[in-house]
Design a protein around this motif. Sequence first.
Motif, PDB file in Angstrom:
ATOM      1  N   LEU A 207      -2.623   0.305  -4.786  1.00 32.87           N
ATOM      2  CA  LEU A 207      -1.745  -0.605  -4.538  1.00 32.87           C
ATOM      3  C   LEU A 207      -0.265   0.053  -5.298  1.00 32.87           C
ATOM      4  O   LEU A 207      -0.037   0.543  -6.457  1.00 32.87           O
TER       5      LEU A 207
ATOM      6  N   GLN B 290      -1.432 -10.152   5.528  1.00 34.48           N
ATOM      7  CA  GLN B 290      -2.579  -9.977   4.901  1.00 34.48           C
ATOM      8  C   GLN B 290      -2.863  -8.610   5.151  1.00 34.48           C
ATOM      9  O   GLN B 290      -3.007  -8.098   6.318  1.00 34.48           O
TER      10      GLN B 290
ATOM     11  N   SER C 239      -5.428  -5.113   5.146  1.00 34.45           N
ATOM     12  CA  SER C 239      -6.905  -4.717   5.105  1.00 34.45           C
ATOM     13  C   SER C 239      -7.074  -3.430   4.355  1.00 34.45           C
ATOM     14  O   SER C 239      -6.291  -2.510   4.437  1.00 34.45           O
ATOM     15  N   VAL C 240      -8.131  -3.687   3.579  1.00 36.27           N
ATOM     16  CA  VAL C 240      -8.354  -2.350   2.973  1.00 36.27           C
ATOM     17  C   VAL C 240     -10.011  -2.439   2.982  1.00 36.27           C
ATOM     18  O   VAL C 240     -10.713  -3.114   3.215  1.00 36.27           O
TER      19      VAL C 240
ATOM     20  N   ALA D 278      -9.035   0.849  -3.732  1.00 32.16           N
ATOM     21  CA  ALA D 278      -7.791   0.649  -3.273  1.00 32.16           C
ATOM     22  C   ALA D 278      -6.832   0.986  -4.209  1.00 32.16           C
ATOM     23  O   ALA D 278      -6.900   0.996  -5.389  1.00 32.16           O
TER      24      ALA D 278
ATOM     25  N   LEU E 245       0.603  -1.040   0.029  1.00 31.91           N
ATOM     26  CA  LEU E 245       0.060   0.132   0.084  1.00 31.91           C
ATOM     27  C   LEU E 245       1.036   1.319  -0.044  1.00 31.91           C
ATOM     28  O   LEU E 245       1.888   1.288   0.540  1.00 31.91           O
TER      29      LEU E 245
ATOM     30  N   LEU F 218      -5.207  -9.381   0.277  1.00 41.94           N
ATOM     31  CA  LEU F 218      -5.918  -8.413   0.763  1.00 41.94           C
ATOM     32  C   LEU F 218      -7.241  -8.798   1.388  1.00 41.94           C
ATOM     33  O   LEU F 218      -7.748  -9.763   0.959  1.00 41.94           O
TER      34      LEU F 218
ATOM     35  N   THR G 145     -11.628 -12.004   1.053  1.00 38.98           N
ATOM     36  CA  THR G 145     -10.172 -11.882   0.859  1.00 38.98           C
ATOM     37  C   THR G 145     -10.012 -12.058  -0.496  1.00 38.98           C
ATOM     38  O   THR G 145     -10.854 -12.823  -1.393  1.00 38.98           O
TER      39      THR G 145
END
Length: 324
Positions: A43, A32, A34-35, A41, A11, A133, A109
């Motif tokens: 990246l 993992q 979190s978004v 999102a 991120l 994610l 996920t």
Amino acid sequence: KPHPLNVILCLPPSLPPSLPPSLPPILPPSLQLSVSSSRDAVLQLSVFDHREVQFDNFSSCSVNWLTSNYSLLSLPSHTHMGLVDSHTPSSHSRLHGRQVLRAHDQTGTVTITVALTPAQDSWATPLTASVHLRLVEDVQWDKRAITLYNHPDVTENLTLVQGSGHFLVRLQDRELANITYLENSNVVQVSPLRPGLSSILAYDLCLISADPAVTSISVSDITDFQIDFVDIVEVDHSALVRVRVLDSNRQPFLHRYLPLMQLKLTPSSPIVTVEHAGPLDSVSVGYRVSGQTVGVVSLHLSAVDSSGSVRTSSHKQLQVDNQS
């Protein structure tokens, strides 16, 4: 034979302006992340050589993005990866790729994979990197507002639901109450210090969100009493008296606070007897008043507040009649 290259997804290292500056770093991409399930999102792609030195530029390479679940995060057809220059402390420019991923208000996920292929045959197979994610809803409080009785033995629990599970919790007025954040259970314990109003803010450390989750807290002393009963009772019969204690907003305190107030319903004469009947609902306790002798009696309620002072209600009359 060319040296191996490393492709890293993460991120972008940025935080919303509403968050305080002293926050722990974002989790490494091997874990993992979190978004938000309701906001797109972004990246970031970086390329390193075998000595872990980042390349200044990789724009000659072909970059392909894949998602394992298009219903959670998809790749917008009209949006391509952007290239962003960032400067090191020595003012050296480094190139990063930024890819927008479209969220669809679904939790779950998903794995995002990127494949890097050179313009010339510098290496045999595309280089790939993946990031896992977890899409979550924005954090919320289980209660939007609470009122606490101002007493040293009072502690109220608030729970944070949804979100990434990694939060920073702050009370705006730190002189109003003490708060303790139990990270393992996402529970915040609130203990009052003085009467007043304030808010508790919860910042999600992993999600880019414009606003923190907010709950309002009110700390109040005893303000007034509410006593309800039928004003006539027969000899050898009884009537139920319903009692509530009101806060500064003239709303009844929860009945679990009432034992701390040492409530006592007192008649002005012995022509009636009074027995405690226990809680009647979430904000009321009851007393059973039994007629003994014909006459008129007044009832009043007394309570002891957190300072030890005795507070009393106005007197209400009850008539005791013979059986009809």
